[in-house]
Design a protein around this motif. Structure first.
Motif, PDB file in Angstrom:
ATOM      1  N   VAL A   5     -20.524  18.998  17.613  1.00 23.83           N
ATOM      2  CA  VAL A   5     -19.598  19.529  18.610  1.00 23.83           C
ATOM      3  C   VAL A   5     -18.247  19.807  17.954  1.00 23.83           C
ATOM      4  N   ASP A   6     -17.798  21.054  18.070  1.00 25.30           N
ATOM      5  CA  ASP A   6     -16.502  21.463  17.523  1.00 25.30           C
ATOM      6  C   ASP A   6     -16.050  22.686  18.309  1.00 25.30           C
TER       7      ASP A   6
ATOM      8  N   VAL B  77     -18.117  20.823  25.491  1.00 22.07           N
ATOM      9  CA  VAL B  77     -18.251  19.366  25.635  1.00 22.07           C
ATOM     10  C   VAL B  77     -19.251  19.012  26.735  1.00 22.07           C
TER      11      VAL B  77
ATOM     12  N   ALA C  54     -22.678  19.376  25.525  1.00 23.47           N
ATOM     13  CA  ALA C  54     -23.017  18.274  24.610  1.00 23.47           C
ATOM     14  C   ALA C  54     -23.452  17.042  25.397  1.00 23.47           C
TER      15      ALA C  54
ATOM     16  N   LEU D 148     -18.835  14.868  15.686  1.00 22.41           N
ATOM     17  CA  LEU D 148     -17.865  15.379  16.653  1.00 22.41           C
ATOM     18  C   LEU D 148     -16.531  15.665  15.994  1.00 22.41           C
TER      19      LEU D 148
ATOM     20  N   GLY E   5     -12.428  14.182  20.759  1.00 29.23           N
ATOM     21  CA  GLY E   5     -13.581  13.540  20.140  1.00 29.23           C
ATOM     22  C   GLY E   5     -13.690  12.053  20.428  1.00 29.23           C
TER      23      GLY E   5
ATOM     24  N   CYS F  83     -16.916  10.624  22.205  1.00 24.92           N
ATOM     25  CA  CYS F  83     -17.676   9.576  21.516  1.00 24.92           C
ATOM     26  C   CYS F  83     -18.024   8.442  22.474  1.00 24.92           C
TER      27      CYS F  83
END
Length: 335
Positions: A17-18, A44, A47, A61, A70, A74
């Motif tokens: 994820v970026d 996001v 994800a 992430l 992030g 997380c």
């Protein structure tokens, strides 16, 4: 070329994820070259949905993302993953110690600063996935042992459900005493597995209604040692072994298998000893006519707490818990 994974085994699934497409493409290219399956997204919410439905084995992430960063993502992914161990790597341009600490506090398993070393990242990913798969194997082996313990017990109408009751009540007792969560989990496991060593004893002896012979008694008294040998190969059950081996030790040193005295007996084994006795006395057994009510058992334990069988202080605490939480709710006779 040597394959990283067996031909019939799917390569690990990694979530990336970026919010920057170019960064996603770079990491995806690195991972696919190493034969990993990759789900790459800038979204996001996507994800989160992907983790819920597909249960990836690892996530990478970016930290600096709009909306949910992030660190927050997380925490969220760790909380929703169905895996017992779900490794997450954070990647960011931030490189202050405080940033790394924040990542570890969020539950991240490693922290890479941009630009990262590709070989170092791949090496860390391999290591974390091996650890994740090992955890899965251990959990599977542990589940087999628990299932075995419950299945064996289910064959006997007299003891059916005994170990689960001992495990659950032991965990409740540990919570009442203020034990940390990891110890509560351990004592519950120990309660469920405390009699697993009886798998090595003839059923005719276990179900015998008459007094056991000296040889038969010796065989029955071997079950704590047998049980600890069964569970010893599993590293995840190492904290449970003292409970299994020592749950028949007595405060006065007249127990078995090691004749331990007083505080020599592991505290969780002392606790399970008390609860094992309580459940046995409130259950129908082949060697005893009738069944004691719970109130009768508590009254007996009050009278005999100094008899040498149990830790007197823990017995007092157990009685206190039962009187506070249960006695007023119990029927006069056992269901």
């Amino acid at each position: 070329m040597e394959l990283l994974y067996p031909e019939k085994e799917k390569p690990p699934l990694i979530l990336v994820v970026d919010d920057v497409e170019a960064h996603l493409e770079l990491i995806e290219a690195v991972l696919t070259t190493e034969r990993y399956r990759v789900e790459a997204t800038t979204d996001v919410k996507q994800a989160i949905r992907f983790t819920e439905t597909h249960s990836p084995e690892l996530a990478i992430l970016d930290v600096m993302m709009p909306g949910m960063n992030g660190y927050e993502l997380c925490k969220r992914l760790k909380s929703i993953s169905r895996r017992k161990f779900f490794p997450i790597i954070l990647v960011t341009s931030l490189n202050q110690v405080e940033d790394k600490i924040a990542g570890l506090e969020a539950g991240a398993d490693d922290f890479f600063s941009k630009p990262f070393n590709t070989l170092e990242l791949i090496t860390k990913i391999r290591s974390l996935i091996k650890l994740e798969r090992l955890q899965d194997e251990l959990e599977c082996s542990e589940d087999i042992i628990f299932t075995l313990a419950i299945t064996i017990e289910a064959k006997d109408l007299y003891t059916k459900g005994h170990s689960e009751r001992v495990g659950n009540l032991s965990a409740e007792f540990a919570g009442f005493l203020g034990f940390p969560d990891k110890d509560i989990i351990s004592i519950r496991k120990g309660g469920i597995l405390h009699d697993i060593g009886k798998i090595g004893i003839n059923e005719a002896i276990l179900l015998k209604s008459d007094r056991l012979s000296e040889d038969e008694t010796t065989l029955v008294r071997d079950h704590p040692v047998i049980g600890s040998k069964i569970c010893k190969p599993l590293y995840s059950l190492r904290q449970v072994l003292p409970i299994i081996r020592s749950h028949h030790e007595r405060w006065d040193g007249k127990g078995y298998p090691d004749g331990l005295t007083g505080s020599e007996i592991p505290v969780m084994a002392r606790m399970v000893n008390i609860i094992d006795t309580f459940d046995a006395m409130t259950s129908i057994r082949p060697y005893r006519n009738g069944v004691f009510t719970r109130e009768e058992v508590i009254a007996t334990m009050k009278k005999e707490k100094m008899s040498g069988q149990w830790d007197p202080h823990l017995t007092e605490k157990f009685i206190e818990m039962m009187e506070k939480q249960y006695l007023n709710q119990w029927p006069l006779k056992r269901d």
